[in-house]
Design an enzyme around this catalytic site. Structure first.
Site, PDB file in Angstrom:
ATOM      1  N   ASP A 195      -9.884  -3.816  -5.313  1.00 41.68           N
ATOM      2  CA  ASP A 195      -8.991  -2.822  -4.711  1.00 41.68           C
ATOM      3  C   ASP A 195      -9.042  -1.549  -5.558  1.00 41.68           C
ATOM      4  OD1 ASP A 195      -6.709  -1.331  -3.800  1.00 41.68           O
ATOM      5  OD2 ASP A 195      -5.769  -3.194  -3.138  1.00 41.68           O
ATOM      6  N   SER A 228       0.848  -1.194   0.000  1.00 39.66           N
ATOM      7  CA  SER A 228       0.000   0.000   0.000  1.00 39.66           C
ATOM      8  C   SER A 228       0.889   1.251   0.000  1.00 39.66           C
ATOM      9  CB  SER A 228      -0.955  -0.037   1.196  1.00 39.66           C
ATOM     10  OG  SER A 228      -1.956   0.931   1.075  1.00 39.66           O
ATOM     11  N   HIS A 245      -8.449  -4.625  -0.674  1.00 46.58           N
ATOM     12  CA  HIS A 245      -7.172  -4.048  -0.263  1.00 46.58           C
ATOM     13  C   HIS A 245      -6.694  -4.661   1.056  1.00 46.58           C
ATOM     14  CE1 HIS A 245      -4.120  -0.896  -0.532  1.00 46.58           C
ATOM     15  NE2 HIS A 245      -4.288  -0.672   0.759  1.00 46.58           N
TER      16      HIS A 245
END
Length: 440
Positions: free
Chosen positions: A262, A169, A292
């Site tokens: 995501d 991320s 995610h």
């Protein structure tokens, strides 16, 4: 009748997410007050980490190392597996959190997993957070920490030519940005980038950026808010938004994975395409029904175990780790985990140098560090010595004014080693950072 985006999720991944949404409608990241969001998010991370602590076998040591010039020290956590072999590969680890959340505890379980399953040294870096500290504080801290790690390769006893950088991320963004910075400043050589669902595009214009609005984990609204805090009104350069870096050549081979549910899906696909176009060996995995960071919420789900099997295998291959096999080894496809023995692994000759890693005895770390044990207590008797601190301007980057031509390094067989950054002599850095991009 409108259906929820939750209906597209893998059922095993959906169950724990719905439980969390029951406690926090809209998800933890929908909590308006940032201080409260940080508190709840840290609590949730601690709960996820707690499950693995009893089984943890690697040791940890927290240290503070000098940050960028004029800035606060950078906190690091060093993970050492049992039976760590001399001059083994290593991983520089950067946690996620949207540039505004997290600390060294945030993804502790993931760092432990990498350390123990690969049997390698892992150094996890903290960094300053937005909105209190906008870009480029984050990448500057990570680069300073990477330089410290590289400078202390002998003391830490790892092979500096087998160093991977890992992040998910926001950590994926910073893994890419730190690699770009190392390339541009002729800094530490990196052998591999593993960027999990990286946050790389500030524009929020892709189909997936518009589609993911009610999953409850890093939806569109949260992402827009995080980028606003991260940039603080600046026009982003390529270190802030790596998808739009002017030049991606010279990076090491790169691994990217992302789920279909995501918000970063399409920007990650675009990044992989740009890397391939730049001649970078790139591996991209897209997982159906995965949201995610799903593996953190549902670590025992089949999809999560499969993702980790693929990641561990990729890291093992990239770092040329050949673990000793035993009679108890089983096919990792059968149980979704990487089950190779990680101790006493053999390191073959480095194909670039034609020699085996040295078996140097570790020395005291050549750094001014605040050393602490696993309980957070300061240790006495450690000698302090100065460390080379990279001269990093904490507030701005120079514009790139030219595009340098890379000279491809050669393997021992005389074949160009594509995708690896060339070795540059000290004092002859690559041209400067990418030009600022148009504002979102």
């Amino acid at each position: 009748m409108k259906t929820s985006q939750l209906d597209s999720l893998d059922p095993e991944l959906r169950a724990p997410l719905e439980e969390l949404l029951g406690k926090y409608p809209g998800g933890v990241y929908a909590i308006e007050d940032l201080a409260e969001r940080r508190r709840i998010d840290a609590l949730h991370a601690a709960q996820m980490n707690e499950a693995g602590k009893a089984a943890q076998t690697c040791s940890t040591e927290d240290v503070q190392v000098p940050g960028p010039t004029g800035c606060a020290p950078v906190p690091l956590r060093i993970y050492r597996p049992r039976n760590l072999q001399p001059a083994s590969p290593a991983v520089f680890f950067i946690h996620g959190g949207g540039m505004c959340l997290g600390d060294l505890d945030y993804e502790h379980a993931t760092a432990v997993k990498i350390c123990e399953e690969l049997g390698v040294l892992v150094v996890s870096s903290g960094y300053r957070k937005a909105p209190e500290h906008p870009h480029p504080a984050q990448v500057d801290d990570c680069y300073a920490a990477l330089c410290w790690m590289s400078d202390n390769a002998t003391s830490l006893d790892f092979d500096p030519e087998s160093l991977a950088i890992f992040g998910g991320s926001a950590g994926g963004n910073l893994a890419l940005a730190t690699a770009l910075k190392a390339r541009d400043l002729a800094g530490p050589a990196l052998a591999y980038i593993m960027a999990l669902y990286p946050m790389v595009d500030h524009r929020h214009t892709t189909p997936s950026a518009h589609q993911i609005t009610d999953i409850g984990v890093w939806d569109r609204k949260t992402n827009i808010e995080a980028w606003k805090w991260f940039l603080a009104g600046q026009a982003p350069d390529g270190y802030a938004a790596p998808l739009h870096a002017e030049d991606l050549t010279g990076l090491p081979p790169t691994f990217i994975d992302v789920g279909t549910a995501d918000a970063f899906r399409d920007e990650n696909i675009a990044l992989a395409q740009r890397l391939l176009a730049a001649g970078i060996p790139t591996e991209l995995h897209i997982y159906p029904g995965v949201y995610h960071a799903a593996e953190h919420f549902a670590p025992d789900a089949e999809a999560a175990r499969h993702m980790w099997t693929v990641r561990i295998r990729a890291l093992r291959k990239a770092l040329r780790i050949q673990p000793a096999r035993t009679d108890t080894d089983t096919d990792s496809h059968a149980n979704g985990t990487a089950t190779d023995t990680t101790t006493n692994h053999h390191r073959p000759e480095n194909p670039r140098t034609g020699r085996a890693p040295s078996l140097a005895t570790p020395k005291s770390l050549n750094a001014m560090v605040d050393r602490r044990d696993q309980d957070g207590n300061a240790r006495s008797g450690d000698q302090l010595a100065p460390v080379r601190v990279p001269s990093v301007a904490p507030s701005r980057h120079r514009d790139r004014t030219s595009s340098a031509t890379l000279e491809e390094p050669m393997t021992s067989n005389g074949v160009p080693e594509r995708g690896r950054a060339p070795v540059r002599a000290p004092g002859s850095p690559r041209t400067s950072s990418p030009r600022p991009l148009p504002p979102p």
